[in-house]
Scaffold this motif. Sequence first.
Motif, PDB file in Angstrom:
ATOM      1  N   HIS A 286      16.150   6.777  41.766  1.00 29.50           N
ATOM      2  CA  HIS A 286      15.360   7.805  42.458  1.00 29.50           C
ATOM      3  C   HIS A 286      15.457   7.610  43.973  1.00 29.50           C
ATOM      4  O   HIS A 286      16.171   8.355  44.646  1.00 29.50           O
ATOM      5  CB  HIS A 286      13.901   7.749  41.988  1.00 29.50           C
ATOM      6  N   VAL A 287      14.760   6.600  44.503  1.00 29.17           N
ATOM      7  CA  VAL A 287      14.846   6.322  45.939  1.00 29.17           C
ATOM      8  C   VAL A 287      15.208   4.862  46.222  1.00 29.17           C
ATOM      9  O   VAL A 287      15.073   4.398  47.350  1.00 29.17           O
ATOM     10  CB  VAL A 287      13.525   6.674  46.662  1.00 29.17           C
ATOM     11  N   GLY A 288      15.683   4.146  45.216  1.00 28.44           N
ATOM     12  CA  GLY A 288      16.203   2.804  45.460  1.00 28.44           C
ATOM     13  C   GLY A 288      15.207   1.678  45.390  1.00 28.44           C
ATOM     14  O   GLY A 288      15.488   0.575  45.864  1.00 28.44           O
ATOM     15  N   CYS A 289      14.049   1.881  44.818  1.00 27.97           N
ATOM     16  CA  CYS A 289      13.084   0.789  44.682  1.00 27.97           C
ATOM     17  C   CYS A 289      13.588  -0.218  43.649  1.00 27.97           C
ATOM     18  O   CYS A 289      14.295   0.146  42.700  1.00 27.97           O
ATOM     19  CB  CYS A 289      11.722   1.331  44.251  1.00 27.97           C
ATOM     20  N   PRO A 290      13.204  -1.507  43.793  1.00 25.78           N
ATOM     21  CA  PRO A 290      13.598  -2.496  42.787  1.00 25.78           C
ATOM     22  C   PRO A 290      12.719  -2.390  41.551  1.00 25.78           C
ATOM     23  O   PRO A 290      11.489  -2.412  41.641  1.00 25.78           O
ATOM     24  CB  PRO A 290      13.386  -3.833  43.511  1.00 25.78           C
ATOM     25  N   ILE A 291      13.335  -2.289  40.403  1.00 27.32           N
ATOM     26  CA  ILE A 291      12.608  -2.202  39.140  1.00 27.32           C
ATOM     27  C   ILE A 291      12.197  -3.604  38.695  1.00 27.32           C
ATOM     28  O   ILE A 291      13.015  -4.518  38.702  1.00 27.32           O
ATOM     29  CB  ILE A 291      13.479  -1.523  38.068  1.00 27.32           C
ATOM     30  N   SER A 292      10.941  -3.748  38.328  1.00 25.52           N
ATOM     31  CA  SER A 292      10.466  -5.097  38.005  1.00 25.52           C
ATOM     32  C   SER A 292       9.500  -5.149  36.819  1.00 25.52           C
ATOM     33  O   SER A 292       9.012  -6.218  36.479  1.00 25.52           O
ATOM     34  CB  SER A 292       9.765  -5.703  39.230  1.00 25.52           C
ATOM     35  N   LEU A 293       9.207  -4.016  36.190  1.00 24.54           N
ATOM     36  CA  LEU A 293       8.236  -4.004  35.080  1.00 24.54           C
ATOM     37  C   LEU A 293       8.960  -3.714  33.766  1.00 24.54           C
ATOM     38  O   LEU A 293       9.691  -2.726  33.655  1.00 24.54           O
ATOM     39  CB  LEU A 293       7.154  -2.950  35.345  1.00 24.54           C
ATOM     40  N   PRO A 304       7.992   0.672  39.918  1.00 24.69           N
ATOM     41  CA  PRO A 304       6.603   0.684  40.393  1.00 24.69           C
ATOM     42  C   PRO A 304       6.344   1.706  41.503  1.00 24.69           C
ATOM     43  O   PRO A 304       5.182   1.972  41.808  1.00 24.69           O
ATOM     44  CB  PRO A 304       6.400  -0.747  40.911  1.00 24.69           C
ATOM     45  N   CYS A 305       7.382   2.252  42.108  1.00 25.75           N
ATOM     46  CA  CYS A 305       7.168   3.175  43.235  1.00 25.75           C
ATOM     47  C   CYS A 305       6.705   4.549  42.765  1.00 25.75           C
ATOM     48  O   CYS A 305       5.685   5.061  43.233  1.00 25.75           O
ATOM     49  CB  CYS A 305       8.447   3.303  44.048  1.00 25.75           C
ATOM     50  N   HIS A 306       7.462   5.171  41.854  1.00 30.15           N
ATOM     51  CA  HIS A 306       7.141   6.541  41.432  1.00 30.15           C
ATOM     52  C   HIS A 306       7.155   6.692  39.910  1.00 30.15           C
ATOM     53  O   HIS A 306       7.313   7.781  39.393  1.00 30.15           O
ATOM     54  CB  HIS A 306       8.113   7.525  42.069  1.00 30.15           C
ATOM     55  N   GLN A 307       7.060   5.565  39.228  1.00 23.18           N
ATOM     56  CA  GLN A 307       6.888   5.521  37.772  1.00 23.18           C
ATOM     57  C   GLN A 307       8.060   6.107  36.982  1.00 23.18           C
ATOM     58  O   GLN A 307       7.882   6.608  35.867  1.00 23.18           O
ATOM     59  CB  GLN A 307       5.586   6.232  37.352  1.00 23.18           C
ATOM     60  N   PHE A 320      11.080   9.346  31.764  1.00 23.78           N
ATOM     61  CA  PHE A 320       9.916   9.851  32.495  1.00 23.78           C
ATOM     62  C   PHE A 320      10.141   9.613  33.977  1.00 23.78           C
ATOM     63  O   PHE A 320      10.808   8.652  34.378  1.00 23.78           O
ATOM     64  CB  PHE A 320       8.632   9.135  32.049  1.00 23.78           C
ATOM     65  N   GLY A 321       9.578  10.505  34.788  1.00 25.17           N
ATOM     66  CA  GLY A 321       9.595  10.301  36.224  1.00 25.17           C
ATOM     67  C   GLY A 321      10.688  11.075  36.942  1.00 25.17           C
ATOM     68  O   GLY A 321      11.480  11.798  36.325  1.00 25.17           O
ATOM     69  N   PRO A 322      10.755  10.928  38.275  1.00 27.77           N
ATOM     70  CA  PRO A 322      11.653  11.750  39.091  1.00 27.77           C
ATOM     71  C   PRO A 322      13.101  11.286  39.133  1.00 27.77           C
ATOM     72  O   PRO A 322      13.946  11.996  39.698  1.00 27.77           O
ATOM     73  CB  PRO A 322      11.022  11.640  40.486  1.00 27.77           C
ATOM     74  N   ALA A 323      13.421  10.109  38.613  1.00 27.66           N
ATOM     75  CA  ALA A 323      14.811   9.648  38.655  1.00 27.66           C
ATOM     76  C   ALA A 323      15.710  10.638  37.923  1.00 27.66           C
ATOM     77  O   ALA A 323      15.354  11.150  36.854  1.00 27.66           O
ATOM     78  CB  ALA A 323      14.927   8.260  38.048  1.00 27.66           C
ATOM     79  N   GLY A 324      16.880  10.865  38.490  1.00 28.13           N
ATOM     80  CA  GLY A 324      17.767  11.879  37.920  1.00 28.13           C
ATOM     81  C   GLY A 324      18.908  11.331  37.098  1.00 28.13           C
ATOM     82  O   GLY A 324      19.612  12.110  36.442  1.00 28.13           O
TER      83      GLY A 324
END
Length: 358
Positions: A286-293, A304-307, A320-324
């Motif tokens: 999506h916007v490059g946040c590190p996935i950690s959950l 954790p940024c935009h779920q 789910f969420g805005p990632a494409g």
Amino acid sequence: MSSQDIPEENLPAEQGAAHDAAHGGSTTVAERHDDPFADPGLPAHKPRIQDIDERAAKRSERAVAFMFTLSMLATIGFIAAFVIFPVDKIVYIWPFGHISALNFSLGVTLGLALFCIGAGAVHWARTLMSDVEVADDRHAIEAEPEVKAKVMADFADGARESAIGRRKLIRNTMFGALAMVPLSGVVLLRELGPLPEDKLRKTLWAKGKQLINMNTNEPLRPEDVSVGSLTFVMPEGLKESDHNFNTEIAKAAVMIVRLQPEDIKDKRELEWSHDGIVAYSKICTHVGCPISLYEQQTHHVLCPCHQSTFDLSDGARVIFGPAGHPLPQLRIGVNAEGNLEALGDFEEPVGPAFWERG
């Protein structure tokens, strides 16, 4: 002292009459007393030396051309300084002290280029263009046909009086200076950073590079990864002390999860895994946040940024969420020493919005 003791030519009334006679005015003394704001008229025009001496005009022309030429040389100096001086070069210049050689040279050359254009234009206007003052009555704002004709006629007169057609040396050097100054802005585009080329398509992962545990800085073995655990790894050879560590880890960060092989739904994911161990990019698409959950029961990972939520048991597709886009998968295996290793780089570009950038 009474008015009878003052010479007649020094009396205010006589001075006003003399001024009217000298400037062709028709205002009488009585009218002046009636209207203290009467138009005094224009002063008599005094010719400049350039108007009566062609040699003086030629000197002014050469001076203007010299300033325009100096502007062109300063612009070339600006470009040369941008190429010659490194960003981190510091020099001592009195009285400024220790300053950046690049910043100082760019400021001096660009300032000189702009100053010479302005100074040349001012000198041209003051010495060679017509300085005859013309009075014009105010008129309506709307552009009547006769007004347009007058504007065009005035423009033609101005062009003729500026001598731009006759003073070819000034005209050509002025055009050259004005054409070259914008090159400074073009060169500054380089400061936006180097062209990405194919750097966004590639990471440090390559065939044979071992997976290094980011917590222990040791190679990762299959037995070190238990079912349901989440481990973060980086490519062999990358160290946190490297000057480009942040740049490279932003593309090469990988998360390792071990699933039961029968829980893996995607055929390619199963082929690219090793004994249920799958490796996916840690960078959210999506916007490059590190996935950690990570959720063990559903095999979902959450940004954790935009779920944005990805299913690691089904090719890391977005559920789910805005990632494409799904998370890119890294193909892994085991080397002769029993350590996990990459079998190549990611086949899809890592990170957000890259698909739209090409």
